[in-house]
Scaffold this active site. Structure first.
Site, PDB file in Angstrom:
ATOM      1  CG  HIS A 147      -1.967   0.637   1.472  1.00  0.00           C
ATOM      2  ND1 HIS A 147      -1.763   2.305   1.757  1.00  0.00           N
ATOM      3  CD2 HIS A 147      -3.644   0.698   1.509  1.00  0.00           C
ATOM      4  CE1 HIS A 147      -2.714   3.257   2.201  1.00  0.00           C
ATOM      5  NE2 HIS A 147      -3.847   2.462   1.402  1.00  0.00           N
ATOM      6  CG  ASP A 224      -0.262  -2.863   5.876  1.00  0.00           C
ATOM      7  OD1 ASP A 224      -1.067  -3.233   6.269  1.00  0.00           O
ATOM      8  OD2 ASP A 224       0.249  -2.121   5.127  1.00  0.00           O
ATOM      9  CD  GLN A 227      -7.285  -5.268   3.691  1.00  0.00           C
ATOM     10  OE1 GLN A 227      -8.209  -6.258   3.913  1.00  0.00           O
ATOM     11  NE2 GLN A 227      -7.407  -4.102   4.068  1.00  0.00           N
ATOM     12  CE  LYS A 250      -7.604  -0.844   5.948  1.00  0.00           C
ATOM     13  NZ  LYS A 250      -8.224  -0.419   5.310  1.00  0.00           N
ATOM     14  CB  CYS A 390      -3.834   2.951  -1.427  1.00  0.00           C
ATOM     15  SG  CYS A 390      -4.858   4.310  -1.236  1.00  0.00           S
TER      16      CYS A 390
END
Length: 433
Positions: A147, A224, A227, A250, A390
């Site tokens: 991202h 990151d 997700q 999220k 992104c």
């Protein structure tokens, strides 16, 4: 079963139990163009259960006050709620309370690391911060999967310090080229930043491999986890990463709040990013002394109600059981991948059906722009994401400029997937292809 929840704790998820859970999400009951809404955009922003909305409202009704400052009872109650939320969210990801920093979002969390390292490179923070300093000849390594929030901060840090930014390429199936990684990460590498789960492909990174590779060369790891944390059991201490970023919106919680995980000894040694009120112990007209971590990274008025609501979202997910959430979304993700693979003229991006992937899938429809795909699906009540998500470098590596993404969560059913697949199968015919 508590009256607070629709299903008993740790109940396996299936269509029947999910239909009961959906009663906590009134927004999912609405009609869009005379069709029942199918929400397949949780990879961007998830929906909020009533329990989370009530938690934020209850905070404002009974505890709203400035935290860490007032001596009156209301301020004490607000501070307790704020720090209890920190304990709840940090425990969810296997971290200690002093290893979780509140931020505005995951993007700010990643920027916090980059700018703190930049400040250390400028001599701020003294001797203890020297370990984070970069200079010409040092290297920062990320991957082609990332991202933009895990690319641009490192571009700026490299420009500020003279370090070189490199990236690990992908294989044809969209997974990281680990053989190339072993050659690219060297003793010159100071930072290895990578995603846990691709927000475009749903592919899962081998974190253990990446951490061991970084440790071999003395590099800091930045994960990151936006997700992964909402969708699968995650323990940062077990993973062995130095830093990680993730977001509330999220995972059933409000917008406007995210978190940075960092090993406490590193957070204690790092110089602050944002400065001002609340994060100091002493200020003169020429110098300041900072609070211990994590407070020294939390300047100004904090996101108190959002933190309280996030903790309630964590309790909601813990009641369901993250193993159950992961198992159900894996089922949905494979159903997506298998169905997409059978539609002529539609390309499934990333791992093929049957290979490891999470509950999201991105596609390229031959001859149809992703925005047109998304708008046509919307007329049938199906909400998906379109664009480059992104992740322009990733799309460029795939030979396309944009894609259409369907992303699931624990409130989706197999019928949601089938409606999406049926609508998708009609797209090219609608445009005369």
């Amino acid at each position: 079963m508590s009256e607070k929840y629709q299903v008993a704790a740790a109940t396996p998820l299936n269509n029947e139990t999910v239909e009961r859970i959906r009663q906590d999400f009134p927004i999912l009951n609405q009609q869009v163009f005379d069709h029942q809404l199918v929400y397949l955009d949780s990879g961007a922003t998830s929906q909020n259960p009533l329990q989370v909305l009530d938690a934020e409202r209850d905070y404002y009704l009974g505890k709203n006050s400035a935290v860490h400052r007032g001596a009156h009872s209301l301020a004490v109650d607000a501070t307790d709620a704020f720090e209890d939320a920190r304990a709840t969210v940090s425990g969810f990801v296997g971290a200690a309370e002093n290893e979780l920093v509140w931020t505005s979002n995951a993007t700010e969390a990643l920027n916090l690391i980059a700018y703190s390292f930049g400040n250390a490179s400028a001599g701020i923070g003294g001797e203890t911060a020297r370990q984070f300093a970069l200079e010409e000849g040092d290297e920062i390594v990320t991957t082609e999967l990332e991202h933009h929030a895990n690319i641009i901060p490192w571009q700026i840090l490299a420009a500020r310090t003279g370090a070189t930014l490199k990236h690990i390429p992908l294989l044809e199936n969209g997974t990281i080229d680990y053989d190339a990684a072993e050659k690219i990460v060297t003793d010159r590498t100071k930072i290895l930043a990578f995603t846990h789960v691709s927000n475009v492909l749903g592919s899962v990174t081998n974190v253990d491999f990446m951490v061991k590779l970084a440790q071999k060369h003395g590099a800091f790891t930045v994960l990151d986890a936006c997700q992964s944390v909402p969708h699968t059991p995650v323990n940062f201490e077990t993973l062995g990463v130095d830093f990680a970023a993730f977001s509330a919106h999220k995972m059933l919680a409000p917008t406007g709040i995210g978190a940075l995980y960092g090993r406490n000894e590193l957070l204690e040694a790092m110089p602050p990013f944002l400065t001002g009120g609340s994060m100091i112990t002493k200020v003169t007209m020429t110098e300041a002394q900072w609070m211990p971590a994590p407070i020294k990274f939390e300047a100004g008025t904090q996101r108190v109600s959002q933190a309280v609501a996030w903790a309630e979202a964590v309790r909601y997910l813990e009641h369901l059981g993250m193993e159950n959430v992961h198992a159900w979304e894996t089922t949905l993700g494979q159903r997506l991948a298998e169905g997409i693979s059978q539609i002529e003229g539609v390309r499934l991006l990333g791992p093929a059906a049957g290979e490891e992937r999470t509950g999201l899938a991105s596609i390229h429809v031959d001859g149809v722009h992703p925005h047109d795909v998304g708008q046509l699906l919307d007329t049938q009540g199906i909400a998906v994401r379109v664009g480059h998500h992104c992740a322009q470098p990733l799309h460029r590596a795939l030979g396309i400029t944009a894609s259409t993404r369907a992303s699931t969560y624990m409130y989706n059913t197999t019928d949601d997937i089938d409606r999406f697949l049926d609508a998708l199968s009609q797209v090219r015919n609608y445009f005369g292809l």
